[in-house]
Design an enzyme around this catalytic site. Structure first.
Site, PDB file in Angstrom:
ATOM      1  N   ILE A  21       5.043   6.700  -1.008  1.00 24.83           N
ATOM      2  CA  ILE A  21       5.615   5.453  -1.522  1.00 24.83           C
ATOM      3  C   ILE A  21       5.608   5.448  -3.053  1.00 24.83           C
ATOM      4  O   ILE A  21       6.570   4.997  -3.687  1.00 24.83           O
ATOM      5  CB  ILE A  21       4.819   4.253  -0.957  1.00 24.83           C
ATOM      6  CG1 ILE A  21       5.074   4.131   0.556  1.00 24.83           C
ATOM      7  CG2 ILE A  21       5.210   2.956  -1.670  1.00 24.83           C
ATOM      8  CD1 ILE A  21       4.168   3.113   1.259  1.00 24.83           C
ATOM      9  N   ASP A  64      -8.874  11.123 -10.671  1.00 26.70           N
ATOM     10  CA  ASP A  64      -9.380  10.616  -9.393  1.00 26.70           C
ATOM     11  C   ASP A  64      -9.659   9.133  -9.606  1.00 26.70           C
ATOM     12  O   ASP A  64     -10.568   8.764 -10.359  1.00 26.70           O
ATOM     13  CB  ASP A  64     -10.652  11.363  -8.982  1.00 26.70           C
ATOM     14  CG  ASP A  64     -11.156  10.905  -7.617  1.00 26.70           C
ATOM     15  OD1 ASP A  64     -10.849   9.759  -7.212  1.00 26.70           O
ATOM     16  OD2 ASP A  64     -11.863  11.681  -6.959  1.00 26.70           O
ATOM     17  N   TYR A 158     -10.222  -0.484   5.836  1.00 25.99           N
ATOM     18  CA  TYR A 158      -8.867  -0.508   5.261  1.00 25.99           C
ATOM     19  C   TYR A 158      -8.314  -1.930   5.291  1.00 25.99           C
ATOM     20  O   TYR A 158      -7.784  -2.428   4.292  1.00 25.99           O
ATOM     21  CB  TYR A 158      -7.970   0.446   6.056  1.00 25.99           C
ATOM     22  CG  TYR A 158      -6.557   0.567   5.502  1.00 25.99           C
ATOM     23  CD1 TYR A 158      -6.283   1.413   4.429  1.00 25.99           C
ATOM     24  CD2 TYR A 158      -5.499  -0.145   6.054  1.00 25.99           C
ATOM     25  CE1 TYR A 158      -4.999   1.537   3.920  1.00 25.99           C
ATOM     26  CE2 TYR A 158      -4.212  -0.032   5.557  1.00 25.99           C
ATOM     27  CZ  TYR A 158      -3.966   0.823   4.488  1.00 25.99           C
ATOM     28  OH  TYR A 158      -2.684   0.928   3.984  1.00 25.99           O
ATOM     29  N   LYS A 162      -7.347  -4.272   1.951  1.00 22.24           N
ATOM     30  CA  LYS A 162      -5.986  -4.759   1.665  1.00 22.24           C
ATOM     31  C   LYS A 162      -5.941  -6.295   1.625  1.00 22.24           C
ATOM     32  O   LYS A 162      -5.210  -6.873   0.808  1.00 22.24           O
ATOM     33  CB  LYS A 162      -4.998  -4.200   2.693  1.00 22.24           C
ATOM     34  CG  LYS A 162      -4.803  -2.686   2.585  1.00 22.24           C
ATOM     35  CD  LYS A 162      -4.260  -2.268   1.233  1.00 22.24           C
ATOM     36  CE  LYS A 162      -3.925  -0.791   1.158  1.00 22.24           C
ATOM     37  NZ  LYS A 162      -3.352  -0.391  -0.130  1.00 22.24           N
ATOM     38  N   THR A 193       5.267   8.275   5.638  1.00 23.76           N
ATOM     39  CA  THR A 193       4.664   9.090   4.569  1.00 23.76           C
ATOM     40  C   THR A 193       3.560   9.956   5.186  1.00 23.76           C
ATOM     41  O   THR A 193       3.248   9.819   6.376  1.00 23.76           O
ATOM     42  CB  THR A 193       3.999   8.212   3.476  1.00 23.76           C
ATOM     43  OG1 THR A 193       2.860   7.564   4.063  1.00 23.76           O
ATOM     44  CG2 THR A 193       4.962   7.186   2.906  1.00 23.76           C
TER      45      THR A 193
HETATM   46  P1  NDP Z   1       0.228   8.915   0.841  1.00 24.76           P
HETATM   47  O1  NDP Z   1      -0.975   9.419   1.546  1.00 24.76           O
HETATM   48  O2  NDP Z   1       1.542   9.532   1.085  1.00 24.76           O
HETATM   49  O3  NDP Z   1      -0.038   8.921  -0.760  1.00 24.76           O
HETATM   50  C1  NDP Z   1      -1.227   8.389  -1.270  1.00 24.76           C
HETATM   51  C2  NDP Z   1      -1.187   8.481  -2.774  1.00 24.76           C
HETATM   52  O4  NDP Z   1      -2.411   7.965  -3.302  1.00 24.76           O
HETATM   53  C3  NDP Z   1      -1.024   9.887  -3.271  1.00 24.76           C
HETATM   54  O5  NDP Z   1      -0.197   9.889  -4.408  1.00 24.76           O
HETATM   55  C4  NDP Z   1      -2.444  10.277  -3.639  1.00 24.76           C
HETATM   56  O6  NDP Z   1      -2.444  11.266  -4.652  1.00 24.76           O
HETATM   57  C5  NDP Z   1      -2.991   8.958  -4.149  1.00 24.76           C
HETATM   58  N1  NDP Z   1      -4.441   8.897  -4.049  1.00 24.76           N
HETATM   59  C6  NDP Z   1      -5.194   8.779  -2.939  1.00 24.76           C
HETATM   60  N2  NDP Z   1      -6.491   8.826  -3.244  1.00 24.76           N
HETATM   61  C7  NDP Z   1      -6.565   8.978  -4.589  1.00 24.76           C
HETATM   62  C8  NDP Z   1      -7.622   9.128  -5.514  1.00 24.76           C
HETATM   63  N3  NDP Z   1      -8.927   9.110  -5.135  1.00 24.76           N
HETATM   64  N4  NDP Z   1      -7.331   9.263  -6.820  1.00 24.76           N
HETATM   65  C9  NDP Z   1      -6.048   9.271  -7.238  1.00 24.76           C
HETATM   66  N5  NDP Z   1      -4.987   9.150  -6.416  1.00 24.76           N
HETATM   67  C10 NDP Z   1      -5.252   9.014  -5.099  1.00 24.76           C
HETATM   68  O7  NDP Z   1       0.265   7.367   1.176  1.00 24.76           O
HETATM   69  P2  NDP Z   1       1.412   6.274   1.054  1.00 24.76           P
HETATM   70  O8  NDP Z   1       2.425   6.684   0.060  1.00 24.76           O
HETATM   71  O9  NDP Z   1       1.837   5.934   2.409  1.00 24.76           O
HETATM   72  O10 NDP Z   1       0.540   5.067   0.502  1.00 24.76           O
HETATM   73  C11 NDP Z   1       0.775   4.450  -0.756  1.00 24.76           C
HETATM   74  C12 NDP Z   1       0.186   3.048  -0.703  1.00 24.76           C
HETATM   75  O11 NDP Z   1       0.872   2.299   0.303  1.00 24.76           O
HETATM   76  C13 NDP Z   1      -1.299   3.007  -0.322  1.00 24.76           C
HETATM   77  O12 NDP Z   1      -1.957   2.007  -1.073  1.00 24.76           O
HETATM   78  C14 NDP Z   1      -1.264   2.606   1.142  1.00 24.76           C
HETATM   79  O13 NDP Z   1      -2.444   1.983   1.556  1.00 24.76           O
HETATM   80  C15 NDP Z   1      -0.067   1.682   1.169  1.00 24.76           C
HETATM   81  N6  NDP Z   1       0.511   1.486   2.496  1.00 24.76           N
HETATM   82  C16 NDP Z   1       1.062   2.526   3.182  1.00 24.76           C
HETATM   83  C17 NDP Z   1       1.588   2.311   4.446  1.00 24.76           C
HETATM   84  C18 NDP Z   1       2.204   3.399   5.269  1.00 24.76           C
HETATM   85  O14 NDP Z   1       2.541   3.149   6.447  1.00 24.76           O
HETATM   86  N7  NDP Z   1       2.421   4.595   4.746  1.00 24.76           N
HETATM   87  C19 NDP Z   1       1.579   0.982   5.050  1.00 24.76           C
HETATM   88  C20 NDP Z   1       1.005  -0.048   4.224  1.00 24.76           C
HETATM   89  C21 NDP Z   1       0.490   0.218   2.989  1.00 24.76           C
HETATM   90  P3  NDP Z   1      -3.430  12.573  -4.573  1.00 24.76           P
HETATM   91  O15 NDP Z   1      -3.645  12.900  -3.149  1.00 24.76           O
HETATM   92  O16 NDP Z   1      -2.762  13.634  -5.382  1.00 24.76           O
HETATM   93  O17 NDP Z   1      -4.672  12.114  -5.242  1.00 24.76           O
END
Ligand code: NDP
Length: 253
Positions: A21, A64, A158, A162, A193
């Site tokens: 996203i 991080d 989680y 949220k 995703t």
């Molecule tokens: P992804 O798993 O595809 O991406 C997660 C992102 O968060 C990555 O860019 C990752 O980067 C980053 N991230 C995670 N942990 C860390 C960390 N410790 N430090 C820095 N960056 C971090 O998830 P989505 O794109 O699906 O999720 C994006 C947002 O949308 C989240 O907040 C999620 O809760 C929310 N969401 C998603 C839904 C879904 O169905 N997909 C539904 C509802 C909400 P990297 O791994 O490189 O650190």
């Protein structure tokens, strides 16, 4: 009216902008003319190529987000490198499921540190530069899980993280509205995703998700990004403290 969706001359910081996203949000804000700083723990070369091929002005900063200093460092670096910060999208997040009796302290802290603490720290850090500039827009990524508990998976941490993001968004919006700093959230339903892939491919889970979603499909990251663009842009100049649900009708049930 369409010019109110333009972000020319604006600088946007998107946490977790390297995939999913967050990457779609980077594309949406970049297309609208914003200069982008994206972050994540590690570079994703194909994502950066997609932003470069689209011609957007962007850079990646590794961090991080669970490091207490990281959100402030990202804000400071953005201002140092780009001269200002107009838009902060607190998008980085993780999901973990598991039955509560087995959910240990470490997993609880991992979720809260990523999904809640880092969002608060990012908002807190952004206020200074936004205040000095005379305003700004923050968009936090929440979830339908902040309103209802997921089924069939158990995700108490989680869901709680949220719900807290939603309420923190409203509280901060009230605190800074008079300073023209608008703070809103987007609450996605099931979006295609890496995070949701395990559920989409799970033959027991996916039919339940689909049947509980009136549109009978998962959403695409771009469908969330369009709503973030609205909340980041002058088009939403009188909107603050809103949690915009993007869920194919899930919460209408
Ligand atoms: P992804 O798993 O595809 O991406 C997660 C992102 O968060 C990555 O860019 C990752 O980067 C980053 N991230 C995670 N942990 C860390 C960390 N410790 N430090 C820095 N960056 C971090 O998830 P989505 O794109 O699906 O999720 C994006 C947002 O949308 C989240 O907040 C999620 O809760 C929310 N969401 C998603 C839904 C879904 O169905 N997909 C539904 C509802 C909400 P990297 O791994 O490189 O650190």
């Amino acid at each position: 009216m369409l010019e109110k969706f333009r972000l020319d001359g604006k600088v946007a910081l998107i946490t977790g902008g390297n995939r999913g996203i967050g990457l779609a949000i980077a594309h949406a804000l970049g297309e609208a003319g914003a200069k982008l700083v994206i972050s994540g723990r590690s570079k994703v070369p194909e994502s950066e190529k997609s932003l470069a091929d689209a011609g957007y002005d962007f850079e990646f900063i590794a961090a991080d987000i669970t490091d207490p200093a990281a959100p402030g460092m990202l804000v400071d670096e953005t201002v140092k490198r780009r001269g200002r910060l107009d838009i902060l999208v607190n998008n980085a997040g993780i999901a973990r499921h598991g039955d509560t009796p087995d959910f240990d302290e470490g997993r609880w802290r991992e979720i809260m540190g990523t999904n809640l603490d880092a969002v608060f720290r990012g908002c807190r850090a952004a206020i200074g530069p936004m205040r000095a500039q005379g305003g700004g827009a923050i968009v936090n990524i929440g979830s339908i899980s902040g309103f209802v508990s997921n089924v069939p998976q158990n995700q108490v941490a989680y869901n709680a993280s949220k719900a807290a993001v939603h309420h923190m968004t409203r509280s901060l919006a009230s605190e800074f509205a008079a300073e023209n700093i608008r703070i809103n959230a987007v609450a996605p339903g099931y979006i295609d995703t890496d995070m949701s892939r395990g559920g989409i491919e799970n033959p027991e889970w996916f039919p339940i998700w689909r049947d509980m979603t009136p549109m009978r499909r998962v959403g695409q990251p771009e469908e969330v990004a369009a709503c973030v663009l609205f909340l980041a842009a002058p088009a939403s100049s009188y909107v603050t403290g809103e949690v915009l649900v993007v869920d194919g009708g899930y919460l209408t049930r």
